[in-house]
Enzyme design. Sequence first.
Site, mmCIF file in Angstrom:
data_model
loop_
_atom_site.group_PDB
_atom_site.id
_atom_site.type_symbol
_atom_site.label_atom_id
_atom_site.label_comp_id
_atom_site.label_asym_id
_atom_site.label_seq_id
_atom_site.Cartn_x
_atom_site.Cartn_y
_atom_site.Cartn_z
ATOM 1 N N GLU A 142 34.084 26.667 18.123
ATOM 2 C CA GLU A 142 33.659 25.131 17.501
ATOM 3 C C GLU A 142 33.609 24.460 18.182
ATOM 4 O O GLU A 142 33.052 23.053 16.808
ATOM 5 C CB GLU A 142 35.169 24.938 17.288
ATOM 6 C CG GLU A 142 36.386 25.315 16.589
ATOM 7 C CD GLU A 142 37.047 26.817 17.234
ATOM 8 O OE1 GLU A 142 38.063 27.520 16.924
ATOM 9 O OE2 GLU A 142 36.241 27.193 18.930
ATOM 10 N N ALA A 198 36.709 30.366 10.690
ATOM 11 C CA ALA A 198 37.704 29.803 9.496
ATOM 12 C C ALA A 198 37.255 30.411 8.894
ATOM 13 O O ALA A 198 35.774 31.478 8.548
ATOM 14 C CB ALA A 198 37.522 28.537 9.501
ATOM 15 N N GLY A 223 39.294 30.568 15.392
ATOM 16 C CA GLY A 223 40.997 30.975 14.426
ATOM 17 C C GLY A 223 41.466 32.010 14.919
ATOM 18 O O GLY A 223 42.684 32.017 15.018
ATOM 19 N N GLU A 253 42.309 32.189 18.517
ATOM 20 C CA GLU A 253 43.211 31.528 18.740
ATOM 21 C C GLU A 253 44.857 32.374 17.835
ATOM 22 O O GLU A 253 46.100 32.736 18.702
ATOM 23 C CB GLU A 253 43.242 30.345 17.808
ATOM 24 C CG GLU A 253 42.362 29.049 18.390
ATOM 25 C CD GLU A 253 42.058 28.115 17.848
ATOM 26 O OE1 GLU A 253 42.449 26.502 18.371
ATOM 27 O OE2 GLU A 253 41.713 27.879 16.394
#
Length: 706
Positions: A131, A69, A108, A111
Site C-alpha cells: 500500500e 483492492a 487487502g 489482510e
Amino acid sequence: MGAAIPVSSVVTTALQGDVLVVTIDNPPVNALGAAVRQGLLAAMQQAQADAAVAAVLLVGAGKAFIAGADIREFGKPPVAPILPEVCRAIEGCDKPVVAVLHGAALGGGLEVALSAHYRLALPAATLGLPEVNLGLLPGSGGTQRAPRLMGVQAATAMMLSGQHLKAKAALDAGLIDQLVEGADPLAAGLTYVRELLAANAPVRRTRDRVIAEPQVALAWLEAQNTETAKKSRGLFSPLKIIECVQAAVQLPFDDGMARERALFMECLDSPQRAGLIHAFFAEREVVKVPEAQAAQPRPVGSIAVIGGGTMGAGIAVAALDAGLPVTMIERDAQALARGRANVEKVYNGLVAKGRMTDAAQAAVMARYTGSTDYADIAQVDLVIEAVFEDIEVKKAVFRELDRVCKPGAVLATNTSYLNIDAIAASTSRPQDVIGLHFFSPANIMKLLEIVVPAQVAPDVVATAFELAKKLKKVPVRAGVCDGFIGNRILAVYKQAADYLLEDGASPYEIDAAVRGFGFAMGPFQVTDLAGGDIGWATRKRRAATRDPKARYVEIADRICERGWFGQKTGRGFYLYPDGARVGQPDPEVLAIVDAERAKKGVTPRSFSADEIMRRYMAAMVNEGARVVAEGIALRPLDVDVTFVAGYGFPRHRGGPMKWADMAGLSQVLADIREFAQEDPLFWQPAPLLEKLVAEGRNFDSLNKAA
C-alpha cells in the site's frame, strides 16, 4: 462436493463433508471489489450459523488468491461492507478458517489471509502489503496482525518497502503455517483442513498473539522512524506505517485497529495519495498510443547495439536481461574490448553482491556477441545506435545500417536531442527509423522515450512499445523536437535555476530547495553527476540559434572552462575529494558566481526555498504546456510519466502537470505573470495554460479527452 451456492455474484460456497469451501471468483485476479466483500461476509455468516460446518476453507479461483483492492473503486465512495468488517468476521468465526494462497495474495488479499486462523501456501504464491506505493498503509488490520505473526522488524520492513515475499520466505518469516507442493489449491487446502480437524486444532486468532520484547521493538521503531524520515523525502505514509506498528506494540488490539483506521483515512484524504494514484494510472494509460492500437508489432528475436560506451553497454545489458541475443558493433578491436568489459562489469557487480551466480552470468554472456563488422548484423530484427551525440556521425552509422540490415529491420537511434527526421532521411527506409531514448544507466532507469518521426510506419511504433514491455521499461511516446519531452523541459527549468543562481541564490541553496520538494537531487548535483561537459556541448551547439535578446547565464561555462566537469573530474559545482560520491560546497565556485554577477551588474538578493520552487516549477509546467499543445506529448499525463520515471520527480506529487492541477493552474499562471515583469521574454505564459485557466479547466481534463 456439494453444489456451489452463490452468496454474491463472485463468491460461492459449497459443503465438502463438514468443510465449507468459500471460492472467490472475480477474474482476472479476484480483486476485493464490493461484491467480493459482500460475498465473503455472507459466507462467514453462513458458516457461523450452520451446525453442519466444522471448518471453512477460503480459496481463490483462477490464477490468484486475492491480488488486492479493486482499482476501479479508487476515488469512489466506499460501499459496505468495508474490508476491516469482513476481516473481523473471518477472524471472529468460532470454527477454524483456513486460507490457501496461490498466485498473488497482496494488500487487502493478504489482510484477509492474516484474519484466517491458519494459512497454507503453494510454492508460486506471492505475499505482500504494498500500500505504501499508493501513499496508503494497510488499513484492514495488516499493520496490527503482520507484526504479531512475523515480528515487528520483518513486518515493518515488508510494509515500508512494499516488496513482495515468495512463499518460502513467507514461511520462514512466520506469515504462513505450511508450504505444500502441488498445483491445485483446492485439493491442497482440503487435505490441510482435514489434518487440522483430525488433530482437533483450535481456532487460533492472530489478534490474540503477543508481540515479544515490546521495549526492544519500540526502541527499534523509534530508530526506524528517524531513518525513514530522512529517506522518505516528504512522503508521509511510511511514517504513518511506523506509527501504526507502534500502536500494535503498545495498545490492545481493538485500540490498535482504531488507530490504524484513523491514520489510513488521513492517508486516503491526502494530496500525496492523489499524486501516487495519478502516477499509477498514468503509467497504464501511457502505452495507449494510436500507432500501437492500429498495428501489430514486428517480431523481435535479436538485437544489435552500435557503440559500447556507457549507454550502449547499458542498453545491451537491458536486452540481455530480457533474454534477447545481442550483437555489439564497435569501430575497432580495442573499443570492442572496452564495450564487452562495460557489459561484464554490470554482471560482475551482481555476482560480487551474491545476486547472480557465475553460471547465470556465463549463460547471459553466451547470448552476447561482439564484432567490428556490420555484416554480422545483417539478419538482426532491431538495431539501436548509441554512438557519439553528433548528427553527422549518426547519419554515417545509419547509412551503413541501411546498406547491411535486412528489409523490415527496425533501425533505432538513442539520441537525446538530435533531429530524428534528419537521421531517417539519411536512409532509403525512413519508415523503419525510430528514436529509442534510453536514460543512463540504461539497464536501471525505467523511462524509455519512444520518439516518433514523421515517416515512421505504425507497426514500428508498436514494435518499440512491445520492446519496452519486454525490457520492463516505462515507455512514453514523444514527437520530434530538440530534446523531445524530458530534455526540452529540463533545458527550460534548468535555465530558471541558472537565473536564480545569477540573481542571488547559491547552487547549494537551489539544490537543497529542490531536494526539500522531494527530488533525490538538485539541478547542479545532476549536472555534476551527468558531466558538465555534456550540457556545455549542447549550449555551444545551440549558440548560433540562441535569441540574442534572451538572457544567458555563463556561470556553468566558466566552470567547464576550468575542466571541472563534475564527479568524473573530482569537481564541478561541488568538490568530490578522493572520489567521493557526495559533493561538498566549493568556495571557488561561489567566487566565480560572484564575479559573473558583478560583470553583469546584478545585485544579489536572497530567495527562500518556497520562492525557488515557485520559479522552478512554473518554468517546468509552462514548458510542459507548450509540449502538450504542440503534440510533442500526446497528453499531460505523458509529461508526468516522463518526469516521474526518468527525472526523479517525486512520485507522490504525481508529475509536474498533476502538481500544477493540485496547486491550481490560476496560481501557476499568476506566478508566471509576476515573474514576467522582470523578464518578459523568458516568462511568456503558454497559450494552453492561459486557455485552460480562462475556461476553468485543468490539465487532467485533457487526459480524459484524449
